[in-house]
Design a protein around this motif. Structure first.
Motif, PDB file in Angstrom:
ATOM      1  N   TYR A 221       2.356   6.719 -12.131  1.00  0.00           N
ATOM      2  CA  TYR A 221       2.491   5.352 -12.622  1.00  0.00           C
ATOM      3  C   TYR A 221       1.143   4.632 -12.582  1.00  0.00           C
ATOM      4  O   TYR A 221       0.320   4.865 -11.691  1.00  0.00           O
ATOM      5  CB  TYR A 221       3.504   4.578 -11.774  1.00  0.00           C
ATOM      6  N   ASP A 222       0.944   3.741 -13.557  1.00  0.00           N
ATOM      7  CA  ASP A 222      -0.227   2.872 -13.576  1.00  0.00           C
ATOM      8  C   ASP A 222       0.115   1.588 -12.812  1.00  0.00           C
ATOM      9  O   ASP A 222       1.149   0.960 -13.073  1.00  0.00           O
ATOM     10  CB  ASP A 222      -0.621   2.529 -15.012  1.00  0.00           C
ATOM     11  N   ILE A 223      -0.756   1.193 -11.911  1.00  0.00           N
ATOM     12  CA  ILE A 223      -0.473   0.086 -10.995  1.00  0.00           C
ATOM     13  C   ILE A 223      -1.274  -1.151 -11.386  1.00  0.00           C
ATOM     14  O   ILE A 223      -2.474  -1.062 -11.660  1.00  0.00           O
ATOM     15  CB  ILE A 223      -0.816   0.475  -9.544  1.00  0.00           C
ATOM     16  N   THR A 224      -0.606  -2.298 -11.390  1.00  0.00           N
ATOM     17  CA  THR A 224      -1.267  -3.590 -11.571  1.00  0.00           C
ATOM     18  C   THR A 224      -0.884  -4.490 -10.401  1.00  0.00           C
ATOM     19  O   THR A 224       0.294  -4.824 -10.232  1.00  0.00           O
ATOM     20  CB  THR A 224      -0.839  -4.256 -12.891  1.00  0.00           C
ATOM     21  N   LEU A 225      -1.859  -4.836  -9.573  1.00  0.00           N
ATOM     22  CA  LEU A 225      -1.593  -5.758  -8.472  1.00  0.00           C
ATOM     23  C   LEU A 225      -1.301  -7.143  -9.041  1.00  0.00           C
ATOM     24  O   LEU A 225      -1.889  -7.553 -10.047  1.00  0.00           O
ATOM     25  CB  LEU A 225      -2.770  -5.810  -7.512  1.00  0.00           C
TER      26      LEU A 225
ATOM     27  N   LEU B 296       0.828  -1.206   0.000  1.00  0.00           N
ATOM     28  CA  LEU B 296       0.000   0.000   0.000  1.00  0.00           C
ATOM     29  C   LEU B 296       0.862   1.256   0.000  1.00  0.00           C
ATOM     30  O   LEU B 296       0.589   2.207  -0.758  1.00  0.00           O
ATOM     31  CB  LEU B 296      -0.924  -0.014   1.217  1.00  0.00           C
ATOM     32  N   TRP B 297       1.905   1.269   0.822  1.00  0.00           N
ATOM     33  CA  TRP B 297       2.784   2.444   0.910  1.00  0.00           C
ATOM     34  C   TRP B 297       3.453   2.722  -0.439  1.00  0.00           C
ATOM     35  O   TRP B 297       3.440   3.862  -0.930  1.00  0.00           O
ATOM     36  CB  TRP B 297       3.832   2.223   1.998  1.00  0.00           C
ATOM     37  N   CYS B 298       4.025   1.688  -1.031  1.00  0.00           N
ATOM     38  CA  CYS B 298       4.753   1.865  -2.290  1.00  0.00           C
ATOM     39  C   CYS B 298       3.801   2.217  -3.434  1.00  0.00           C
ATOM     40  O   CYS B 298       4.121   3.066  -4.281  1.00  0.00           O
ATOM     41  CB  CYS B 298       5.554   0.617  -2.615  1.00  0.00           C
ATOM     42  N   VAL B 299       2.631   1.577  -3.469  1.00  0.00           N
ATOM     43  CA  VAL B 299       1.640   1.893  -4.502  1.00  0.00           C
ATOM     44  C   VAL B 299       1.235   3.356  -4.423  1.00  0.00           C
ATOM     45  O   VAL B 299       1.155   4.058  -5.443  1.00  0.00           O
ATOM     46  CB  VAL B 299       0.417   0.962  -4.372  1.00  0.00           C
ATOM     47  N   ASN B 300       0.979   3.849  -3.236  1.00  0.00           N
ATOM     48  CA  ASN B 300       0.570   5.249  -3.082  1.00  0.00           C
ATOM     49  C   ASN B 300       1.662   6.195  -3.547  1.00  0.00           C
ATOM     50  O   ASN B 300       1.373   7.228  -4.182  1.00  0.00           O
ATOM     51  CB  ASN B 300       0.194   5.532  -1.630  1.00  0.00           C
ATOM     52  N   GLN B 301       2.913   5.880  -3.240  1.00  0.00           N
ATOM     53  CA  GLN B 301       4.021   6.722  -3.710  1.00  0.00           C
ATOM     54  C   GLN B 301       4.048   6.780  -5.233  1.00  0.00           C
ATOM     55  O   GLN B 301       4.192   7.849  -5.834  1.00  0.00           O
ATOM     56  CB  GLN B 301       5.353   6.167  -3.186  1.00  0.00           C
ATOM     57  N   LEU B 302       3.919   5.626  -5.863  1.00  0.00           N
ATOM     58  CA  LEU B 302       4.037   5.550  -7.316  1.00  0.00           C
ATOM     59  C   LEU B 302       2.828   6.155  -8.032  1.00  0.00           C
ATOM     60  O   LEU B 302       2.969   6.749  -9.106  1.00  0.00           O
ATOM     61  CB  LEU B 302       4.241   4.095  -7.732  1.00  0.00           C
ATOM     62  N   LYS B 303       1.655   6.018  -7.443  1.00  0.00           N
ATOM     63  CA  LYS B 303       0.473   6.660  -8.033  1.00  0.00           C
ATOM     64  C   LYS B 303       0.644   8.170  -8.078  1.00  0.00           C
ATOM     65  O   LYS B 303       0.268   8.821  -9.060  1.00  0.00           O
ATOM     66  CB  LYS B 303      -0.780   6.290  -7.233  1.00  0.00           C
TER      67      LYS B 303
ATOM     68  N   GLY C  41       2.270  -8.554  -4.302  1.00  0.00           N
ATOM     69  CA  GLY C  41       3.152  -7.905  -5.266  1.00  0.00           C
ATOM     70  C   GLY C  41       2.392  -6.963  -6.183  1.00  0.00           C
ATOM     71  O   GLY C  41       1.165  -6.897  -6.166  1.00  0.00           O
ATOM     72  N   PHE C  42       3.125  -6.240  -6.995  1.00  0.00           N
ATOM     73  CA  PHE C  42       2.514  -5.378  -8.007  1.00  0.00           C
ATOM     74  C   PHE C  42       3.589  -4.925  -8.973  1.00  0.00           C
ATOM     75  O   PHE C  42       4.786  -5.055  -8.721  1.00  0.00           O
ATOM     76  CB  PHE C  42       1.819  -4.171  -7.374  1.00  0.00           C
ATOM     77  N   TYR C  43       3.127  -4.378 -10.119  1.00  0.00           N
ATOM     78  CA  TYR C  43       4.068  -3.689 -10.989  1.00  0.00           C
ATOM     79  C   TYR C  43       3.488  -2.346 -11.399  1.00  0.00           C
ATOM     80  O   TYR C  43       2.267  -2.144 -11.416  1.00  0.00           O
ATOM     81  CB  TYR C  43       4.507  -4.528 -12.188  1.00  0.00           C
ATOM     82  N   ALA C  44       4.410  -1.409 -11.663  1.00  0.00           N
ATOM     83  CA  ALA C  44       4.046  -0.015 -11.915  1.00  0.00           C
ATOM     84  C   ALA C  44       4.622   0.408 -13.254  1.00  0.00           C
ATOM     85  O   ALA C  44       5.824   0.266 -13.497  1.00  0.00           O
ATOM     86  CB  ALA C  44       4.589   0.878 -10.802  1.00  0.00           C
ATOM     87  N   ASP C  45       3.761   0.924 -14.146  1.00  0.00           N
ATOM     88  CA  ASP C  45       4.157   1.279 -15.504  1.00  0.00           C
ATOM     89  C   ASP C  45       4.140   2.784 -15.729  1.00  0.00           C
ATOM     90  O   ASP C  45       3.219   3.483 -15.294  1.00  0.00           O
ATOM     91  CB  ASP C  45       3.219   0.630 -16.518  1.00  0.00           C
ATOM     92  N   LEU C  46       5.153   3.241 -16.436  1.00  0.00           N
ATOM     93  CA  LEU C  46       5.211   4.615 -16.931  1.00  0.00           C
ATOM     94  C   LEU C  46       5.370   4.526 -18.442  1.00  0.00           C
ATOM     95  O   LEU C  46       6.420   4.112 -18.937  1.00  0.00           O
ATOM     96  CB  LEU C  46       6.380   5.375 -16.307  1.00  0.00           C
TER      97      LEU C  46
END
Length: 379
Positions: free
Chosen positions: A43-47, A32-39, A52-57
């Motif tokens: 970044y687009d987030i895919t759980l 949750l912490w890392c997803v919020n930072q990247l959003k 886990g998750f991955y973040a796309d730019l």
């Protein structure tokens, strides 16, 4: 944004994550912490694969996609004082530096987002759970599509035995082939005064432990690195009853594929011998292949690091890590490279290996790792 700002951001991320460690497959707050930072960075987030998750730019349809891995999980340990911050979660601690890895990824992600018009690639950050577990998270993420559309993948692991300001990288093998095993041995309990009426699982576990050691001394070329390490043995219920069951856990490691095949074959022969002796033996084993860096991507990484750190600080003759890493599965799927990032601080008398307690690092390595990732992307 200047380098000091990125440095401060990376340190703040690392210290937050260090204080809130979570075990593999339980990295819910970490996710949750890392997803919020990247959003917040766009970044687009895919759980992916549970925690886990991955973040796309996305920059352009015409550019390749580069992926960068950060592992998320901590170790089951009560952290001793010594670091600048300490775990607030009892019995869990980042003693391998995965908090550093996430901070590096977040800092690199921020650099890339801030300067996206200069990027020469589309970007994906892989935040992988459970690297430390019996079954790692890399295969699970791959199975759920984390590498789809990726052209090359890069990863790192901090190494406190290497001074901050240096990295180690070379083509080919960067870690051992590694298998972890769990053996459950079942015999027959009997009173200690009548051992002939039972089948002592504890004695058989000790026989296996000794036999595994003999494999190394008797069957393996002494010029070849190889290990069978039995690290856990649980057996027995009372001082006057033969143990009905016993459990062994450990690991098997080597660098040479032929040696590893021989180790596994000899290991299985000893288990079959136990079965011939009347014991029931159940085996659970999972393994990581060796990290095998691809030549072209390793050359790109090496040249990039030399530009940033200077040729003398890029160690190309550093021996492979004796431990194992499931980043190897990413490199079986896609071209890429892995390097060891110096996190040590020997000039200040600090000398601790991975999994030390406390695990003390030089936080300046965060910006170095983030800068190398960003330079690979064209910054």
């Amino acid at each position: 944004m200047n380098h000091q700002t990125y440095h401060d951001y990376g340190v703040s991320m690392r210290r937050h994550l260090h204080q809130h460690p979570e075990l593999g497959r339980q990295e819910c707050e970490t996710q949750l912490w890392c997803v919020n930072q990247l959003k917040q960075m766009g970044y687009d987030i895919t759980l992916c694969f549970g925690t886990g998750f991955y973040a796309d730019l996305h920059v352009s349809d015409t550019l390749p996609r580069l992926a960068f891995r950060a592992d998320m999980d901590a170790l089951p340990a009560t952290e001793k004082p010594g670091e600048v911050v300490i775990s607030q979660n009892p019995g869990v601690a980042h003693l391998c530096g995965h908090d550093l890895h996430m901070a590096i990824a977040l800092t690199a992600a921020r650099m890339m987002s801030d300067q996206r018009t200069r990027l020469q690639a589309n970007i994906r950050f892989l935040f992988q759970p459970s690297e430390e577990m019996f079954r790692g998270g890399a295969k699970g993420m791959i199975g759920e599509g984390a590498l789809e559309g990726v052209d090359a993948v890069y990863g790192l692991h901090n190494d406190p035995q290497i001074d901050c300001g240096q990295i180690a990288v070379h083509p080919g093998i960067m870690s051992s082939n590694g298998d972890q095993f769990r053996l459950n041995i079942a015999g027959k309990s009997a009173h200690a005064s009548s051992p002939h009426l039972g089948l002592d699982a504890l004695s058989e576990a000790v026989r296996l432990l000794t036999a595994f050691r003999a494999v190394i001394t008797d069957r393996i070329d002494p010029n070849k690195a190889a290990l069978i390490s039995t690290c856990m043995l649980n057996a027995g219920e009372a001082p006057n009853i033969l143990a009905r069951t016993a459990e062994l856990q450990g690991s098997i490691r080597s660098f040479d594929p032929t040696v590893h095949k021989m180790l596994i074959g000899s290991f299985m022969e000893e288990i079959q011998e136990s079965r011939r002796r009347g014991y029931t033996v159940e085996l659970e084993m999972r393994g990581y292949p060796a990290i095998n860096n691809h030549p072209a991507e390793t050359q790109i990484l090496t040249e990039t690091a030399r530009l940033f750190l200077g040729e003398e600080n890029v160690l190309t003759d550093h021996p492979p890590m004796v431990g194992s890493e499931d980043f190897s599965f990413f490199l079986k799927e896609k071209p890429g490279a892995f390097f060891f990032l110096g996190s040590g601080d020997h000039s200040n008398g600090i000398d601790n290996p991975l999994h030390s307690n406390p695990f003390i690092v030089n936080e300046d390595c965060i910006l170095i790792g983030a800068a190398i990732f960003s330079m690979l992307a064209g910054l």
